[in-house]
Design a protein around this motif. Structure first.
Motif, short mmCIF file in Angstrom:
data_model
loop_
_atom_site.label_atom_id
_atom_site.label_comp_id
_atom_site.label_asym_id
_atom_site.label_seq_id
_atom_site.Cartn_x
_atom_site.Cartn_y
_atom_site.Cartn_z
N ASP A 185 7.58 -56.27 38.33
CA ASP A 185 8.83 -55.78 37.45
C ASP A 185 9.37 -56.81 36.65
O ASP A 185 9.81 -57.93 37.28
CB ASP A 185 9.71 -55.09 38.34
N ALA B 223 13.89 -59.35 29.02
CA ALA B 223 15.12 -59.75 28.24
C ALA B 223 14.93 -60.65 27.19
O ALA B 223 15.52 -60.50 26.28
CB ALA B 223 16.04 -60.65 29.45
N ALA C 163 11.72 -56.22 34.33
CA ALA C 163 13.02 -55.84 33.55
C ALA C 163 14.04 -56.81 33.86
O ALA C 163 14.24 -57.14 35.02
CB ALA C 163 13.32 -54.56 34.24
N GLY C 164 14.38 -57.07 32.61
CA GLY C 164 15.65 -58.28 32.73
C GLY C 164 15.39 -59.57 32.83
O GLY C 164 16.32 -60.43 32.94
N ILE D 79 8.48 -56.47 25.96
CA ILE D 79 9.76 -56.01 25.40
C ILE D 79 9.76 -54.66 26.02
O ILE D 79 10.80 -54.09 26.41
CB ILE D 79 9.91 -56.15 23.94
N ASP D 80 8.87 -53.88 25.90
CA ASP D 80 8.83 -52.43 26.00
C ASP D 80 8.95 -52.25 27.67
O ASP D 80 9.55 -51.25 28.00
CB ASP D 80 7.30 -52.00 25.63
N ARG D 81 8.36 -53.07 28.44
CA ARG D 81 8.65 -52.92 29.82
C ARG D 81 10.04 -53.66 30.30
O ARG D 81 10.31 -53.72 31.45
CB ARG D 81 7.85 -53.81 30.56
N GLY D 82 10.75 -54.08 29.50
CA GLY D 82 12.07 -54.37 29.81
C GLY D 82 12.61 -55.65 29.95
O GLY D 82 13.53 -56.16 30.33
#
Ligand code: 5GP
Ligand code: MG
Length: 170
Positions: free
Chosen positions: A83, A115, A85-86, A110-113
């Motif tokens: 993961d 930062a 994300a961020g 970026i699509d997967r989150g």
């Protein structure tokens, strides 16, 4: 095979890139994502010199070239990716050629989150870029020749060479 960049020059430059990367992230944790399989040696050498809290992960991106080339076709496999994300991502690839692979993979992350995504390539080929893309850290700019070694292959051969060489056609 003609040696384009010696093993010594690569090691010196990887030292410099690592120092630049450490300065840029200034103690912040980074998730290093290598694009398989070409990123193999570059990733292994670079991460051992990055004195930051890092996670290491991999992604696969294959484009179809030569006879089976379909314009813009690129398959991204991210089953190995944790993961993100961020997370701040440092994406590593062996070579920037047309720019299509990196453009697509950055968009995917970026699509997967993610930062942020910064990109480091060992090599950048001059006069080949088809899409505008500026990597953040570049090892060497090289002429428009097909190169192998230090992770780069031809039919999965030559990846193990400690230098970058020009593969003679034929
Ligand atoms: P791009 O999407 O930028 O056109 O392609 C980048 C990918 O093409 C690289 O990750 C690499 O797999 C392959 N590539 C481009 N130029 C060369 C080269 O000179 N030698 C090798 N071995 N692969 C290359
Ligand atoms: Mg590649």
């Amino acid at each position: 095979m003609e040696v384009l960049i010696t093993a010594d020059r690569i090691q010196t430059r990887v030292d410099e890139l690592a120092a630049e990367i450490v300065r840029t992230y200034d103690g912040k944790p980074v998730t290093v994502v290598g694009i398989l399989t070409g990123c193999l040696m570059f990733t292994a050498d670079l991460i051992r010199r990055i004195d930051l809290p890092i996670r290491v992960a991999f992604i696969t991106a294959s484009s179809y070239r030569g006879e089976t080339f379909v314009a813009g076709r690129l398959e991204i496999h991210d089953e190995l990716l944790p993961d993100i994300a961020g997370k701040h991502i440092l994406l590593l690839d062996d070579i920037l050629d047309t720019g299509k692979t990196l453009t697509r993979v950055v968009a995917h992350l970026i699509d997967r989150g993610a930062a942020s995504v910064k990109v480091s390539v060992l090599l950048r080929k001059l006069g080949r870029q088809e899409v505008p893309f500026e990597p953040d850290f570049v090892g060497f700019t090289i002429p428009d020749k097909f190169v192998v070694g230090y992770g780069l292959d031809f039919n999965d051969e030559h990846r193990h060479l400690p230098f970058v060489g020009i593969l003679q056609p034929g």
